[in-house]
Design a protein around this motif. Sequence first.
Motif, mmCIF file in Angstrom:
data_model
loop_
_atom_site.group_PDB
_atom_site.id
_atom_site.type_symbol
_atom_site.label_atom_id
_atom_site.label_comp_id
_atom_site.label_asym_id
_atom_site.label_seq_id
_atom_site.Cartn_x
_atom_site.Cartn_y
_atom_site.Cartn_z
ATOM 1 N N ARG A 163 -2.015 -76.347 -1.593
ATOM 2 C CA ARG A 163 -2.705 -76.314 -0.303
ATOM 3 C C ARG A 163 -2.184 -75.156 0.550
ATOM 4 O O ARG A 163 -1.155 -75.270 1.192
ATOM 5 N N THR A 164 -2.921 -74.073 0.501
ATOM 6 C CA THR A 164 -2.547 -72.903 1.297
ATOM 7 C C THR A 164 -3.412 -72.783 2.540
ATOM 8 O O THR A 164 -3.197 -71.903 3.356
ATOM 9 N N GLY A 165 -4.402 -73.643 2.654
ATOM 10 C CA GLY A 165 -5.338 -73.553 3.765
ATOM 11 C C GLY A 165 -6.497 -72.646 3.417
ATOM 12 O O GLY A 165 -6.464 -71.915 2.429
ATOM 13 N N ALA A 166 -7.496 -72.714 4.230
ATOM 14 C CA ALA A 166 -8.689 -71.878 4.027
ATOM 15 C C ALA A 166 -8.481 -70.524 4.678
ATOM 16 O O ALA A 166 -7.761 -70.409 5.670
ATOM 17 N N PRO A 167 -9.116 -69.499 4.126
ATOM 18 C CA PRO A 167 -9.030 -68.183 4.765
ATOM 19 C C PRO A 167 -9.687 -68.221 6.142
ATOM 20 O O PRO A 167 -10.695 -68.892 6.333
ATOM 21 N N GLY A 168 -9.106 -67.489 7.073
ATOM 22 C CA GLY A 168 -9.727 -67.333 8.384
ATOM 23 C C GLY A 168 -10.922 -66.404 8.269
ATOM 24 O O GLY A 168 -11.182 -65.827 7.204
ATOM 25 N N PRO A 169 -11.661 -66.209 9.364
ATOM 26 C CA PRO A 169 -12.878 -65.403 9.297
ATOM 27 C C PRO A 169 -12.666 -63.954 8.867
ATOM 28 O O PRO A 169 -13.459 -63.423 8.084
ATOM 29 N N ILE A 170 -11.626 -63.309 9.339
ATOM 30 C CA ILE A 170 -11.386 -61.911 8.951
ATOM 31 C C ILE A 170 -10.995 -61.839 7.483
ATOM 32 O O ILE A 170 -11.500 -61.002 6.730
ATOM 33 N N GLU A 171 -10.112 -62.727 7.063
ATOM 34 C CA GLU A 171 -9.716 -62.759 5.648
ATOM 35 C C GLU A 171 -10.922 -63.042 4.753
ATOM 36 O O GLU A 171 -11.101 -62.391 3.716
ATOM 37 N N ALA A 172 -11.759 -63.978 5.162
ATOM 38 C CA ALA A 172 -12.958 -64.307 4.369
ATOM 39 C C ALA A 172 -13.861 -63.090 4.217
ATOM 40 O O ALA A 172 -14.392 -62.826 3.130
ATOM 41 N N ASP A 173 -14.031 -62.329 5.290
ATOM 42 C CA ASP A 173 -14.843 -61.106 5.216
ATOM 43 C C ASP A 173 -14.236 -60.098 4.243
ATOM 44 O O ASP A 173 -14.950 -59.491 3.441
ATOM 45 N N LEU A 174 -12.924 -59.910 4.307
ATOM 46 C CA LEU A 174 -12.259 -58.965 3.407
ATOM 47 C C LEU A 174 -12.388 -59.405 1.952
ATOM 48 O O LEU A 174 -12.578 -58.573 1.063
ATOM 49 N N ASP A 196 -13.410 -69.734 -5.926
ATOM 50 C CA ASP A 196 -12.624 -70.788 -5.294
ATOM 51 C C ASP A 196 -11.152 -70.452 -5.449
ATOM 52 O O ASP A 196 -10.709 -70.038 -6.517
ATOM 53 N N GLY A 197 -10.412 -70.599 -4.399
ATOM 54 C CA GLY A 197 -8.992 -70.292 -4.440
ATOM 55 C C GLY A 197 -8.651 -68.853 -4.101
ATOM 56 O O GLY A 197 -7.483 -68.494 -4.087
ATOM 57 N N SER A 198 -9.653 -68.015 -3.833
ATOM 58 C CA SER A 198 -9.366 -66.629 -3.456
ATOM 59 C C SER A 198 -8.662 -66.594 -2.106
ATOM 60 O O SER A 198 -9.101 -67.232 -1.150
ATOM 61 N N ARG A 199 -7.575 -65.846 -2.070
ATOM 62 C CA ARG A 199 -6.841 -65.626 -0.822
ATOM 63 C C ARG A 199 -6.231 -64.235 -0.860
ATOM 64 O O ARG A 199 -6.045 -63.651 -1.928
ATOM 65 N N LEU A 200 -5.917 -63.718 0.300
ATOM 66 C CA LEU A 200 -5.103 -62.513 0.397
ATOM 67 C C LEU A 200 -3.663 -62.987 0.426
ATOM 68 O O LEU A 200 -3.289 -63.803 1.283
ATOM 69 N N SER A 201 -2.859 -62.515 -0.498
ATOM 70 C CA SER A 201 -1.495 -63.034 -0.588
ATOM 71 C C SER A 201 -0.641 -62.664 0.622
ATOM 72 O O SER A 201 0.365 -63.316 0.886
ATOM 73 N N CYS A 202 -1.064 -61.667 1.388
ATOM 74 C CA CYS A 202 -0.336 -61.337 2.620
ATOM 75 C C CYS A 202 -0.510 -62.421 3.684
ATOM 76 O O CYS A 202 0.237 -62.450 4.661
ATOM 77 N N GLN A 203 -1.452 -63.315 3.479
ATOM 78 C CA GLN A 203 -1.733 -64.370 4.446
ATOM 79 C C GLN A 203 -1.152 -65.722 4.033
ATOM 80 O O GLN A 203 -1.385 -66.732 4.694
ATOM 81 N N ILE A 204 -0.387 -65.745 2.955
ATOM 82 C CA ILE A 204 0.254 -66.976 2.494
ATOM 83 C C ILE A 204 1.762 -66.781 2.607
ATOM 84 O O ILE A 204 2.338 -65.949 1.908
ATOM 85 N N SER A 205 2.383 -67.536 3.485
ATOM 86 C CA SER A 205 3.833 -67.451 3.648
ATOM 87 C C SER A 205 4.513 -68.567 2.871
ATOM 88 O O SER A 205 4.050 -69.715 2.874
ATOM 89 N N ALA A 206 5.605 -68.210 2.220
ATOM 90 C CA ALA A 206 6.370 -69.199 1.465
ATOM 91 C C ALA A 206 6.928 -70.256 2.417
ATOM 92 O O ALA A 206 7.330 -69.941 3.541
ATOM 93 N N ARG A 207 6.898 -71.472 1.939
ATOM 94 C CA ARG A 207 7.479 -72.601 2.659
ATOM 95 C C ARG A 207 7.768 -73.689 1.630
ATOM 96 O O ARG A 207 7.199 -73.664 0.537
ATOM 97 N N PRO A 208 8.647 -74.619 1.942
ATOM 98 C CA PRO A 208 9.058 -75.606 0.939
ATOM 99 C C PRO A 208 7.900 -76.351 0.273
ATOM 100 O O PRO A 208 7.932 -76.603 -0.931
#
Length: 104
Positions: free
Chosen positions: A58-69, A79-91
Motif C-alpha cells: 500500500r503506497t497510496g494512489a498517485p496524486g494528480p500531477i504524478e498521474a499526469d506524468l 495498475d501499480g504504476s508509480r513514480l518511485s520518487c514519490q514513495i518514501s521508505a517507512r516500516p
Amino acid sequence: MAEVTWITADGERITAEVGDGVNLMEAAVANGVPGIVGECGGGMMCATCHVYVESGHRTGAPGPIEADLLDFADAPRRDGSRLSCQISARPELDGITVEVPPAW
C-alpha cells in the motif's frame, strides 16, 4: 527502515535496506538499479523513475500531477504504476517489491 527489492527489466533482483523517509528513486540510484534514472532529481518532472509496485503493498494512489506524468512515461502505465520518487521508505513498506519497466 524498509527492505526494498527492485526487479530489473532483465529479471535481476536488487535488494537494499532503505532508511525511513528516503524515496525509492534515491535509493535505486544509490544502489545502481538499472532503468531508474531520476533525471529531475525527484522533482516529479520527468517520469524516469517509473516503477510497477507489486500488489499487496500500500503506497497510496498517485496524486494528480504524478498521474499526469505517468500517462507520458516511456513504458505503458498499468495498475501499480508509480513514480518511485514519490514513495518514501517507512516500516510498513518493509519487503516491498517494485518492477522496473523495460526501456522503450
